[in-house]
Scaffold this motif. Structure first.
Motif, PDB file in Angstrom:
ATOM      1  N   ASP A 148       0.810  -1.220   0.000  1.00 30.39           N
ATOM      2  CA  ASP A 148       0.000   0.000   0.000  1.00 30.39           C
ATOM      3  C   ASP A 148       0.842   1.268   0.000  1.00 30.39           C
ATOM      4  O   ASP A 148       0.346   2.340  -0.338  1.00 30.39           O
ATOM      5  N   ASN A 149       2.103   1.168   0.372  1.00 35.38           N
ATOM      6  CA  ASN A 149       2.903   2.344   0.675  1.00 35.38           C
ATOM      7  C   ASN A 149       3.499   2.972  -0.585  1.00 35.38           C
ATOM      8  O   ASN A 149       4.710   2.968  -0.805  1.00 35.38           O
ATOM      9  N   LEU A 150       2.611   3.527  -1.401  1.00 36.89           N
ATOM     10  CA  LEU A 150       3.030   4.145  -2.654  1.00 36.89           C
ATOM     11  C   LEU A 150       3.997   5.309  -2.437  1.00 36.89           C
ATOM     12  O   LEU A 150       4.961   5.451  -3.198  1.00 36.89           O
ATOM     13  N   PRO A 151       3.815   6.142  -1.405  1.00 34.30           N
ATOM     14  CA  PRO A 151       4.791   7.216  -1.194  1.00 34.30           C
ATOM     15  C   PRO A 151       6.202   6.686  -0.947  1.00 34.30           C
ATOM     16  O   PRO A 151       7.173   7.251  -1.448  1.00 34.30           O
ATOM     17  N   SER A 152       6.335   5.590  -0.198  1.00 36.60           N
ATOM     18  CA  SER A 152       7.670   5.036   0.050  1.00 36.60           C
ATOM     19  C   SER A 152       8.264   4.420  -1.207  1.00 36.60           C
ATOM     20  O   SER A 152       9.470   4.541  -1.454  1.00 36.60           O
ATOM     21  N   LEU A 153       7.443   3.757  -2.004  1.00 40.04           N
ATOM     22  CA  LEU A 153       7.942   3.203  -3.273  1.00 40.04           C
ATOM     23  C   LEU A 153       8.488   4.324  -4.157  1.00 40.04           C
ATOM     24  O   LEU A 153       9.552   4.193  -4.762  1.00 40.04           O
ATOM     25  N   TYR A 154       7.766   5.418  -4.217  1.00 39.86           N
ATOM     26  CA  TYR A 154       8.222   6.579  -4.972  1.00 39.86           C
ATOM     27  C   TYR A 154       9.522   7.130  -4.378  1.00 39.86           C
ATOM     28  O   TYR A 154      10.505   7.374  -5.092  1.00 39.86           O
ATOM     29  N   PHE A 155       9.527   7.326  -3.072  1.00 37.54           N
ATOM     30  CA  PHE A 155      10.670   7.894  -2.365  1.00 37.54           C
ATOM     31  C   PHE A 155      11.947   7.103  -2.634  1.00 37.54           C
ATOM     32  O   PHE A 155      12.982   7.667  -3.002  1.00 37.54           O
ATOM     33  N   TYR A 156      11.890   5.785  -2.446  1.00 34.93           N
ATOM     34  CA  TYR A 156      13.101   4.977  -2.597  1.00 34.93           C
ATOM     35  C   TYR A 156      13.529   4.836  -4.055  1.00 34.93           C
ATOM     36  O   TYR A 156      14.717   4.944  -4.375  1.00 34.93           O
ATOM     37  N   GLN A 157      12.590   4.606  -4.956  1.00 40.61           N
ATOM     38  CA  GLN A 157      12.971   4.454  -6.362  1.00 40.61           C
ATOM     39  C   GLN A 157      13.566   5.749  -6.914  1.00 40.61           C
ATOM     40  O   GLN A 157      14.491   5.715  -7.723  1.00 40.61           O
ATOM     41  N   ARG A 158      13.071   6.867  -6.454  1.00 36.43           N
ATOM     42  CA  ARG A 158      13.609   8.145  -6.888  1.00 36.43           C
ATOM     43  C   ARG A 158      15.055   8.319  -6.444  1.00 36.43           C
ATOM     44  O   ARG A 158      15.825   9.074  -7.037  1.00 36.43           O
ATOM     45  N   ARG A 159      15.457   7.610  -5.395  1.00 37.63           N
ATOM     46  CA  ARG A 159      16.817   7.692  -4.874  1.00 37.63           C
ATOM     47  C   ARG A 159      17.703   6.552  -5.370  1.00 37.63           C
ATOM     48  O   ARG A 159      18.747   6.285  -4.798  1.00 37.63           O
ATOM     49  N   GLY A 160      17.283   5.848  -6.416  1.00 37.62           N
ATOM     50  CA  GLY A 160      18.120   4.822  -7.033  1.00 37.62           C
ATOM     51  C   GLY A 160      17.884   3.407  -6.550  1.00 37.62           C
ATOM     52  O   GLY A 160      18.609   2.494  -6.943  1.00 37.62           O
ATOM     53  N   TYR A 161      16.885   3.186  -5.711  1.00 36.44           N
ATOM     54  CA  TYR A 161      16.566   1.831  -5.258  1.00 36.44           C
ATOM     55  C   TYR A 161      15.706   1.157  -6.318  1.00 36.44           C
ATOM     56  O   TYR A 161      14.935   1.813  -7.026  1.00 36.44           O
ATOM     57  N   LYS A 176      -3.326 -11.245  12.546  1.00 38.67           N
ATOM     58  CA  LYS A 176      -4.513 -11.989  12.955  1.00 38.67           C
ATOM     59  C   LYS A 176      -5.759 -11.402  12.309  1.00 38.67           C
ATOM     60  O   LYS A 176      -6.840 -11.933  12.440  1.00 38.67           O
ATOM     61  N   SER A 177      -5.607 -10.290  11.604  1.00 38.12           N
ATOM     62  CA  SER A 177      -6.720  -9.606  10.968  1.00 38.12           C
ATOM     63  C   SER A 177      -6.641  -9.769   9.454  1.00 38.12           C
ATOM     64  O   SER A 177      -5.561  -9.755   8.877  1.00 38.12           O
ATOM     65  N   ASP A 178      -7.788  -9.917   8.824  1.00 42.61           N
ATOM     66  CA  ASP A 178      -7.839  -9.992   7.363  1.00 42.61           C
ATOM     67  C   ASP A 178      -8.050  -8.627   6.735  1.00 42.61           C
ATOM     68  O   ASP A 178      -8.186  -8.530   5.524  1.00 42.61           O
ATOM     69  N   SER A 179      -8.084  -7.594   7.551  1.00 41.25           N
ATOM     70  CA  SER A 179      -8.456  -6.287   7.016  1.00 41.25           C
ATOM     71  C   SER A 179      -7.497  -5.175   7.422  1.00 41.25           C
ATOM     72  O   SER A 179      -7.929  -4.099   7.809  1.00 41.25           O
ATOM     73  N   LEU A 180      -6.199  -5.414   7.322  1.00 39.82           N
ATOM     74  CA  LEU A 180      -5.238  -4.339   7.559  1.00 39.82           C
ATOM     75  C   LEU A 180      -5.345  -3.348   6.404  1.00 39.82           C
ATOM     76  O   LEU A 180      -5.237  -3.729   5.245  1.00 39.82           O
ATOM     77  N   VAL A 181      -5.559  -2.093   6.721  1.00 39.18           N
ATOM     78  CA  VAL A 181      -5.735  -1.078   5.688  1.00 39.18           C
ATOM     79  C   VAL A 181      -4.676  -0.010   5.879  1.00 39.18           C
ATOM     80  O   VAL A 181      -4.409   0.438   6.995  1.00 39.18           O
ATOM     81  N   GLY A 182      -4.069   0.412   4.772  1.00 37.05           N
ATOM     82  CA  GLY A 182      -3.011   1.401   4.833  1.00 37.05           C
ATOM     83  C   GLY A 182      -3.304   2.611   3.982  1.00 37.05           C
ATOM     84  O   GLY A 182      -4.430   3.095   3.931  1.00 37.05           O
ATOM     85  N   ILE A 188      -3.416  -3.942   3.142  1.00 35.10           N
ATOM     86  CA  ILE A 188      -2.015  -4.319   3.315  1.00 35.10           C
ATOM     87  C   ILE A 188      -1.901  -5.830   3.285  1.00 35.10           C
ATOM     88  O   ILE A 188      -2.490  -6.524   4.109  1.00 35.10           O
ATOM     89  N   ARG A 189      -1.124  -6.344   2.346  1.00 33.35           N
ATOM     90  CA  ARG A 189      -0.926  -7.786   2.215  1.00 33.35           C
ATOM     91  C   ARG A 189       0.543  -8.149   2.004  1.00 33.35           C
ATOM     92  O   ARG A 189       1.070  -9.015   2.657  1.00 33.35           O
ATOM     93  N   ASP A 190       1.155  -7.492   1.030  1.00 33.41           N
ATOM     94  CA  ASP A 190       2.431  -7.942   0.483  1.00 33.41           C
ATOM     95  C   ASP A 190       3.604  -7.100   0.973  1.00 33.41           C
ATOM     96  O   ASP A 190       3.453  -5.950   1.360  1.00 33.41           O
ATOM     97  N   GLU A 191       4.774  -7.719   0.895  1.00 31.52           N
ATOM     98  CA  GLU A 191       6.026  -7.027   1.200  1.00 31.52           C
ATOM     99  C   GLU A 191       6.780  -6.832  -0.106  1.00 31.52           C
ATOM    100  O   GLU A 191       6.928  -7.773  -0.888  1.00 31.52           O
ATOM    101  N   ILE A 192       7.251  -5.621  -0.342  1.00 34.10           N
ATOM    102  CA  ILE A 192       8.040  -5.312  -1.533  1.00 34.10           C
ATOM    103  C   ILE A 192       9.450  -4.983  -1.070  1.00 34.10           C
ATOM    104  O   ILE A 192       9.650  -4.106  -0.229  1.00 34.10           O
ATOM    105  N   ARG A 193      10.416  -5.704  -1.618  1.00 36.64           N
ATOM    106  CA  ARG A 193      11.805  -5.525  -1.220  1.00 36.64           C
ATOM    107  C   ARG A 193      12.544  -4.744  -2.300  1.00 36.64           C
ATOM    108  O   ARG A 193      12.396  -5.003  -3.489  1.00 36.64           O
ATOM    109  N   LEU A 194      13.354  -3.801  -1.833  1.00 32.63           N
ATOM    110  CA  LEU A 194      14.132  -2.966  -2.746  1.00 32.63           C
ATOM    111  C   LEU A 194      15.588  -2.956  -2.271  1.00 32.63           C
ATOM    112  O   LEU A 194      15.858  -3.222  -1.114  1.00 32.63           O
TER     113      LEU A 194
END
Length: 198
Positions: A148-161, A176-182, A188-194
């Motif tokens: 969900d963290n589009l601002p962080s994806l933008y932030f890191y990729q802009r810095r060469g990640y 334990k919850s099926d409804s984590l919302v970000g 919120i489900r997945d982890e994106i590694r950079l």
């Protein structure tokens, strides 16, 4: 929402009017260079001392809902992580927790005080972490964010990640919850590694 899964609390600040907004109501904004720049005080980045620890942990609690979070398949405790802090006008404006691992220097958590968002604090902290990795002759810096963290994806990729891996349900399986919302109401489900090679 459990504090261990990276859920954001309502601490974002509108860059135009300064109003605080809830994370789930936030929207990404495209900004060009047409807007005037504000002269900001200098940012001093340094290793957190004993007096800085509580202020840094408070930023992490505010941003992540607690001092535990999941990254790279592990639950991490920010209380024990070495931390860099950014100081502006004599106050702690941001904090970055990190750890040294075989894969490189891992940026565990990055948080900025809402009053200093979009002022370069996060960029200064990441740049200092990269300098630390170079001094230690560590060839890469790694970080993970949630889907969900589009601002962080933008932030890191802009810095060469660059994205190295997408772990489906990498965060959800610890919840334990099926409804984590970000960000912007995205589930919120997945982890994106950079990573970034130095």
């Amino acid at each position: 929402m459990s504090a261990s899964f990276g859920g954001k609390s309502p601490v974002l600040r509108c860059s135009r009017c300064g109003t605080f907004v809830d994370w789930s109501e936030a929207r990404a904004q495209v900004v060009c260079e047409c807007r005037g720049r504000i002269d900001l005080p200098p940012v001093l980045v340094r290793e957190a001392g004993d007096r800085d620890r509580e202020a840094a942990l408070e930023l992490f609690r505010r941003d992540f809902g607690g001092t535990g979070l999941v990254a790279f398949g592990q639950l991490m405790d920010l209380d024990a992580a070495p931390t860099l802090v950014a100081e502006m006008n004599g106050e702690i404006a941001g904090a970055l927790a990190y750890r040294l691992v075989d894969a490189g220097l891992h940026l565990v958590a990055l948080a900025t005080d809402p009053m200093w968002q979009r002022s370069g604090v996060g960029g200064h902290l990441v740049a200092e972490a990269e300098l630390l990795a170079r001094r230690l002759e560590i060839p890469r810096v790694i970080v993970s964010v949630t889907n969900d963290n589009l601002p962080s994806l933008y932030f890191y990729q802009r810095r060469g990640y660059y994205v190295t891996e997408w772990i489906a349900n990498g965060v959800a399986k610890y919840s334990k919850s099926d409804s984590l919302v970000g960000f912007a109401g995205i589930r919120i489900r997945d982890e994106i590694r950079l990573e970034k090679d130095l």
